[in-house]
Design an enzyme around this catalytic site. Structure first.
Site, PDB file in Angstrom:
ATOM      1  N   ASP A  82       0.794  -1.231   0.000  1.00  0.00           N
ATOM      2  CA  ASP A  82       0.000   0.000   0.000  1.00  0.00           C
ATOM      3  C   ASP A  82       0.827   1.283   0.000  1.00  0.00           C
ATOM      4  O   ASP A  82       0.258   2.383  -0.024  1.00  0.00           O
ATOM      5  CB  ASP A  82      -0.947  -0.005   1.207  1.00  0.00           C
ATOM      6  N   HIS A 119       6.412  -7.952  -1.096  1.00  0.00           N
ATOM      7  CA  HIS A 119       5.331  -8.303  -2.033  1.00  0.00           C
ATOM      8  C   HIS A 119       5.063  -7.215  -3.066  1.00  0.00           C
ATOM      9  O   HIS A 119       4.010  -7.221  -3.706  1.00  0.00           O
ATOM     10  CB  HIS A 119       4.053  -8.634  -1.250  1.00  0.00           C
ATOM     11  N   CYS A 154       8.089  -4.075 -15.996  1.00  0.00           N
ATOM     12  CA  CYS A 154       8.048  -4.668 -17.337  1.00  0.00           C
ATOM     13  C   CYS A 154       8.193  -6.186 -17.215  1.00  0.00           C
ATOM     14  O   CYS A 154       9.088  -6.676 -16.521  1.00  0.00           O
ATOM     15  CB  CYS A 154       9.168  -4.090 -18.196  1.00  0.00           C
ATOM     16  N   CYS A 162      12.022  -6.907 -19.409  1.00  0.00           N
ATOM     17  CA  CYS A 162      13.331  -6.499 -18.876  1.00  0.00           C
ATOM     18  C   CYS A 162      13.287  -6.131 -17.397  1.00  0.00           C
ATOM     19  O   CYS A 162      14.311  -5.767 -16.828  1.00  0.00           O
ATOM     20  CB  CYS A 162      13.869  -5.328 -19.698  1.00  0.00           C
ATOM     21  N   CYS A 185       6.724  -1.637 -22.912  1.00  0.00           N
ATOM     22  CA  CYS A 185       8.057  -1.123 -22.576  1.00  0.00           C
ATOM     23  C   CYS A 185       8.848  -0.970 -23.884  1.00  0.00           C
ATOM     24  O   CYS A 185       8.462  -1.529 -24.921  1.00  0.00           O
ATOM     25  CB  CYS A 185       8.726  -2.142 -21.652  1.00  0.00           C
ATOM     26  N   CYS A 222      11.433  -2.458 -24.535  1.00  0.00           N
ATOM     27  CA  CYS A 222      11.938  -3.795 -24.895  1.00  0.00           C
ATOM     28  C   CYS A 222      10.868  -4.603 -25.645  1.00  0.00           C
ATOM     29  O   CYS A 222      11.146  -5.699 -26.121  1.00  0.00           O
ATOM     30  CB  CYS A 222      12.414  -4.548 -23.647  1.00  0.00           C
ATOM     31  N   ALA A 240      -2.576  -1.862  16.535  1.00  0.00           N
ATOM     32  CA  ALA A 240      -1.254  -1.308  16.210  1.00  0.00           C
ATOM     33  C   ALA A 240      -1.215   0.212  16.411  1.00  0.00           C
ATOM     34  O   ALA A 240      -0.225   0.748  16.909  1.00  0.00           O
ATOM     35  CB  ALA A 240      -0.904  -1.659  14.766  1.00  0.00           C
TER      36      ALA A 240
HETATM   37  P1  NAD Z   1      -3.227 -11.082   7.115  1.00  0.00           P
HETATM   38  O1  NAD Z   1      -4.436 -10.450   6.515  1.00  0.00           O
HETATM   39  O2  NAD Z   1      -3.000 -12.519   6.876  1.00  0.00           O
HETATM   40  O3  NAD Z   1      -3.260 -10.846   8.680  1.00  0.00           O
HETATM   41  C1  NAD Z   1      -3.485  -9.583   9.239  1.00  0.00           C
HETATM   42  C2  NAD Z   1      -3.135  -9.658  10.696  1.00  0.00           C
HETATM   43  O4  NAD Z   1      -3.302  -8.374  11.257  1.00  0.00           O
HETATM   44  C3  NAD Z   1      -4.038 -10.611  11.475  1.00  0.00           C
HETATM   45  O5  NAD Z   1      -3.206 -11.457  12.266  1.00  0.00           O
HETATM   46  C4  NAD Z   1      -4.890  -9.685  12.343  1.00  0.00           C
HETATM   47  O6  NAD Z   1      -5.164 -10.264  13.613  1.00  0.00           O
HETATM   48  C5  NAD Z   1      -3.991  -8.484  12.482  1.00  0.00           C
HETATM   49  N1  NAD Z   1      -4.687  -7.209  12.677  1.00  0.00           N
HETATM   50  C6  NAD Z   1      -5.829  -6.774  12.095  1.00  0.00           C
HETATM   51  N2  NAD Z   1      -6.116  -5.528  12.482  1.00  0.00           N
HETATM   52  C7  NAD Z   1      -5.113  -5.147  13.320  1.00  0.00           C
HETATM   53  C8  NAD Z   1      -4.836  -3.959  14.047  1.00  0.00           C
HETATM   54  N3  NAD Z   1      -5.631  -2.901  13.985  1.00  0.00           N
HETATM   55  N4  NAD Z   1      -3.726  -3.914  14.826  1.00  0.00           N
HETATM   56  C9  NAD Z   1      -2.904  -4.987  14.910  1.00  0.00           C
HETATM   57  N5  NAD Z   1      -3.123  -6.145  14.247  1.00  0.00           N
HETATM   58  C10 NAD Z   1      -4.206  -6.221  13.460  1.00  0.00           C
HETATM   59  O7  NAD Z   1      -1.998 -10.176   6.685  1.00  0.00           O
HETATM   60  P2  NAD Z   1      -0.510 -10.549   6.306  1.00  0.00           P
HETATM   61  O8  NAD Z   1       0.063 -11.432   7.328  1.00  0.00           O
HETATM   62  O9  NAD Z   1       0.148  -9.266   5.982  1.00  0.00           O
HETATM   63  O10 NAD Z   1      -0.656 -11.391   4.946  1.00  0.00           O
HETATM   64  C11 NAD Z   1      -1.588 -10.995   3.965  1.00  0.00           C
HETATM   65  C12 NAD Z   1      -1.076 -10.776   2.562  1.00  0.00           C
HETATM   66  O11 NAD Z   1      -2.016  -9.931   1.894  1.00  0.00           O
HETATM   67  C13 NAD Z   1       0.237 -10.074   2.505  1.00  0.00           C
HETATM   68  O12 NAD Z   1       0.988 -10.759   1.607  1.00  0.00           O
HETATM   69  C14 NAD Z   1      -0.039  -8.678   1.948  1.00  0.00           C
HETATM   70  O13 NAD Z   1       0.769  -8.439   0.816  1.00  0.00           O
HETATM   71  C15 NAD Z   1      -1.441  -8.714   1.438  1.00  0.00           C
HETATM   72  N6  NAD Z   1      -2.247  -7.565   1.935  1.00  0.00           N
HETATM   73  C16 NAD Z   1      -1.723  -6.312   1.954  1.00  0.00           C
HETATM   74  C17 NAD Z   1      -2.484  -5.254   2.401  1.00  0.00           C
HETATM   75  C18 NAD Z   1      -1.877  -3.880   2.429  1.00  0.00           C
HETATM   76  O14 NAD Z   1      -0.948  -3.620   1.670  1.00  0.00           O
HETATM   77  N7  NAD Z   1      -2.347  -2.989   3.295  1.00  0.00           N
HETATM   78  C19 NAD Z   1      -3.785  -5.446   2.818  1.00  0.00           C
HETATM   79  C20 NAD Z   1      -4.297  -6.727   2.776  1.00  0.00           C
HETATM   80  C21 NAD Z   1      -3.510  -7.782   2.320  1.00  0.00           C
END
Ligand code: NAD
Length: 271
Positions: free
Chosen positions: A110, A125, A133, A136, A175, A177, A258
């Site tokens: 994000d 990720h 691309c 390349c 691209c 390429c 968090a």
């Molecule tokens: P996940 O969705 O598997 O797990 C999210 C974790 O966050 C859970 O364990 C949950 O309990 C915890 N959680 C939820 N709200 C919270 C909060 N407010 N404070 C603290 N903890 C909280 O996520 P993951 O382990 O990152 O794996 C998911 C995959 O999906 C990743 O590969 C990621 O790339 C992708 N993803 C990314 C985004 C993003 O970029 N924001 C969003 C969703 C999924």
């Protein structure tokens, strides 16, 4: 008070300058308005990840159900466009400025760590605001303004497979390429960018404390990183609203949001 006194003491004692690394997951951005994909209201509740998180699936939806792809692109990017860094992201920026945090290894796509000002971010990720691309591997930025244009065009002028294809081709061009650009995120079944993964392991070789924030630790190979750090003597501290798959491995677990707990960790270290 969320963090117990004995843990506050441990944080003060163990957070050594330049020796803390954070591993972040979707949970750190949940309070920025991006639902975790698997959580309630998440993307995978509505769209089957077997189809929408892999290249062949996306191509087949484009051909067979372009409306569904148009909706998916719109929902995916609208959520990202309306999100803002929250106090957890901003506290990590402060920890880096204080010389305590050496890097963030993120599974998120994000861009919120960079947007909030963190400098040393390792993206396992990829990033939704970048294209790559397919030939390349050249990378380019797909900024918010371009994405807004893309969504406006989809809303206004898509009506068929051909018109949606034309719009998508404009924002994911060819691209020099000769191959085409695509979004620079790791889809299901794809390898992680090896340079980023190597950087992550290198950071963990020197890490004293790994602060894991908002990850279920079920997605591999990212979920191997805490074990790697632990084997090299790092302490693991987990911040999550519920236990993760590897909570038992952690030396300390803080259950909670968090956006409340990371600022509290920062205050402990400032105090
Ligand atoms: P996940 O969705 O598997 O797990 C999210 C974790 O966050 C859970 O364990 C949950 O309990 C915890 N959680 C939820 N709200 C919270 C909060 N407010 N404070 C603290 N903890 C909280 O996520 P993951 O382990 O990152 O794996 C998911 C995959 O999906 C990743 O590969 C990621 O790339 C992708 N993803 C990314 C985004 C993003 O970029 N924001 C969003 C969703 C999924």
């Amino acid at each position: 008070m969320i963090i117990p006194e004995d843990l506050k003491y441990q944080i003060k004692k163990n957070f050594k300058k330049g020796k803390v690394v954070s591993l972040t997951g979707a949970g750190i951005s949940a309070e920025s308005g991006i639902p975790t994909f698997r959580g309630k209201g998440g993307l995978w509740e509505k769209y089957d990840p077997e189809i929408f998180a892999n290249t062949e699936g996306l191509i087949s939806v484009l051909r067979n159900n372009p409306r569904s792809l148009a909706n998916f692109i719109t929902e995916f990017y609208s959520t990202l466009l309306s999100s803002q860094p929250n106090p957890a992201h901003l506290s990590l920026v402060e920890l880096e400025k204080m010389g305590i945090l050496s890097s963030i290894i993120t599974q998120n796509i994000d861009n919120l760590h960079q947007e909030s000002g963190s400098q040393n971010v390792i993206e396992l990720h990829g990033n939704s605001f970048r294209i790559i691309c397919m030939g390349c591997q050249k990378k380019a930025c797909l900024n918010k303004e371009r994405i807004k244009e893309l969504l406006a065009l989809i809303k206004k002028s898509w009506s068929s497979y051909i018109s949606l294809l034309r719009i998508i081709s404009r924002y994911f061009p060819k691209c020099k390429c000769g191959k085409r650009f695509r979004i620079d995120i790791v889809l299901f079944g794809e390898l992680l960018p090896q340079d980023e993964l190597s950087r992550a392991y290198k950071e963990l070789d020197n890490c004293h404390t790994l602060l894991i924030i908002g990850s279920s630790l079920v997605v591999y190979p990212a979920a191997e990183l805490p074990l790697y750090a632990k084997q090299r003597g790092a302490r693991l501290i987990e911040i999550n609203s519920q236990p993760s798959a590897l909570s038992e491995l952690c030396d300390y677990r803080i259950i909670g949001r968090a956006s409340e707990i990371v600022p509290e960790v920062l205050n402990i270290l400032k105090g």
